[in-house]
Design a protein around this motif. Structure first.
Motif, short mmCIF file in Angstrom:
data_model
loop_
_atom_site.label_atom_id
_atom_site.label_comp_id
_atom_site.label_asym_id
_atom_site.label_seq_id
_atom_site.Cartn_x
_atom_site.Cartn_y
_atom_site.Cartn_z
N TYR A 190 4.55 10.64 3.47
CA TYR A 190 3.23 9.84 3.54
C TYR A 190 2.68 10.11 4.98
O TYR A 190 3.02 9.55 5.85
N SER B 215 -0.91 9.88 6.79
CA SER B 215 -2.31 9.43 6.73
C SER B 215 -2.68 8.97 8.06
O SER B 215 -2.29 9.33 8.98
N HIS C 63 1.14 4.57 -3.21
CA HIS C 63 1.10 5.94 -2.70
C HIS C 63 2.27 6.45 -3.49
O HIS C 63 1.90 7.74 -4.31
N ASP D 33 -6.34 6.68 0.32
CA ASP D 33 -6.38 5.50 -0.29
C ASP D 33 -7.48 5.32 -1.36
O ASP D 33 -8.73 5.94 -1.23
N HIS E 250 0.65 -1.08 0.01
CA HIS E 250 -0.05 0.01 0.23
C HIS E 250 0.91 1.41 0.11
O HIS E 250 0.62 2.22 -0.74
FE FE2 Z 1 -2.79 5.05 2.77
#
Ligand code: FE2
Length: 326
Positions: free
Chosen positions: A129, A131, A112, A286, A108
């Motif tokens: 990143y 999130s 990204h 996502d 995952h």
């Molecule tokens: Fe994510």
């Protein structure tokens, strides 16, 4: 070549369809929203199992393709919540087997980064990143995507959500905190938790709640939390860029929608003579398209998986993945 990707690591179930040139033909998603409290993994997985088939139908309709036009099925193999991962993995396996098409499990976090590279013009970035579940600074170095800094406890988005709940401003509180912070001006004392290249957020939340208990204004609390946490993220990102001598910073994850975070990272990049890249919002959060695109790259690089290879991995590390395509 048409790839269909299914995302389902946490609260979002997404289905994307992407061609071999990274054109996003469809990118549909549905988010699990608990009535109160945080994400319950089993309930989120039930949500995903309810919406995944309708999302596949919707995405194929929007893309103007039939299921038989799909050449490759991809899904988020990890990291994430076990029940959610298993649910979308089962859906992806069933689809791949019924269509008799190859199946690929995708990391995952790497997806990204790859969708950002494909869609922004960035070539060899340091990815910040940020999130709900993840907070990592990632870049390609020495044959792999490596993590140069990461949270030691919870993701920054998770912390903002928890803080929002405790302060009574609701779930998915990031945008509300951002709005309140605009009206704050007093910088309250919060722990600046950068440890080496890693970060910690839970102590900041505890300290912010203590300020709340002492009667500090909500606006000042939100302002101080943003200033402190985003300065930490910017510092670690800048040090990674300096260490591996890279002049591009790419943003990914839901928290990078925050304009204050973008402004801080943007200023840092400008002062270093570097460039900042931000994918469009639907590709930052996502989504299934990023999973489909990462699968396209993997398939082109010759990666193949048996059904046995597609076991989910809740703690799938970015640096575990072999990267034959760079
Ligand atoms: Fe994510």
């Amino acid at each position: 070549m048409i790839a269909l990707g299914i995302e389902g690591t946490a609260h979002t179930c997404g289905v994307g369809i992407v061609d071999e040139n990274a054109n996003v033909l469809a990118n549909e998603l549905d988010m699990y929203r608990p009535e109160r409290g945080g994400i319950h993994p089993r309930e989120a997985a039930n949500h995903h199992s309810d919406v995944v088939v309708p999302l596949i139908r919707k995405a194929t309709k929007i893309a103007g393709v039939k299921l038989s036009d799909i050449d490759l099925v991809c899904f988020s193999q990890g990291p994430g919540l076990g029940p959610c991962l298993r649910t979308v993995a089962t859906a992806a396996r069933a689809l791949a087997i019924s269509l008799d098409r190859p199946l690929l499990g995708v990391n995952h976090c790497i997806s990204h980064l790859e969708i950002g590279v494909a869609k922004t013009g960035s070539v060899d970035p340091v990815l910040l990143y940020a999130s709900g579940g993840n907070t990592q600074v990632i870049s390609f170095n020495n044959g792999r995507y490596r993590i140069f800094g990461e949270t030691l406890d919870i993701g920054i988005g998770n912390m903002l959500d928890k803080l929002g709940r405790e302060l009574g401003i609701g779930y998915y509180a990031g945008p509300k905190i951002e709005k309140l912070a605009l009206r704050g001006s007093k910088l309250l004392d919060l722990p600046y938790s950068v440890k080496g290249m890693d970060l910690a957020f839970s102590g900041i939340m505890t300290a912010a709640l203590a300020h709340h208990a002492r009667g500090e204004r909500l606006e000042d609390i939100c302002f101080s939390v943003q200033e402190t946490c985003f300065a930490m993220l910017t510092e670690v990102t800048e040090r990674a860029m300096a260490h591996i001598e890279k002049d591009e910073v790419l943003l990914g994850g839901g928290v990078v929608q925050n304009k204050r975070l973008r402004a801080m990272v943007g200023t840092m990049a400008k002062e270093r003579g570097a460039r900042m890249y931000v994918p469009e919002p639907k590709l930052c959060v996502d989504n299934g398209a990023m999973i489909a695109w990462a699968g396209q790259i993997m398939h082109r690089a010759g990666i193949r998986m048996s059904v046995q290879d597609t076991k989910v991995n809740q703690r799938f590390r970015t640096d575990e993945v072999e990267i034959p395509w760079r």
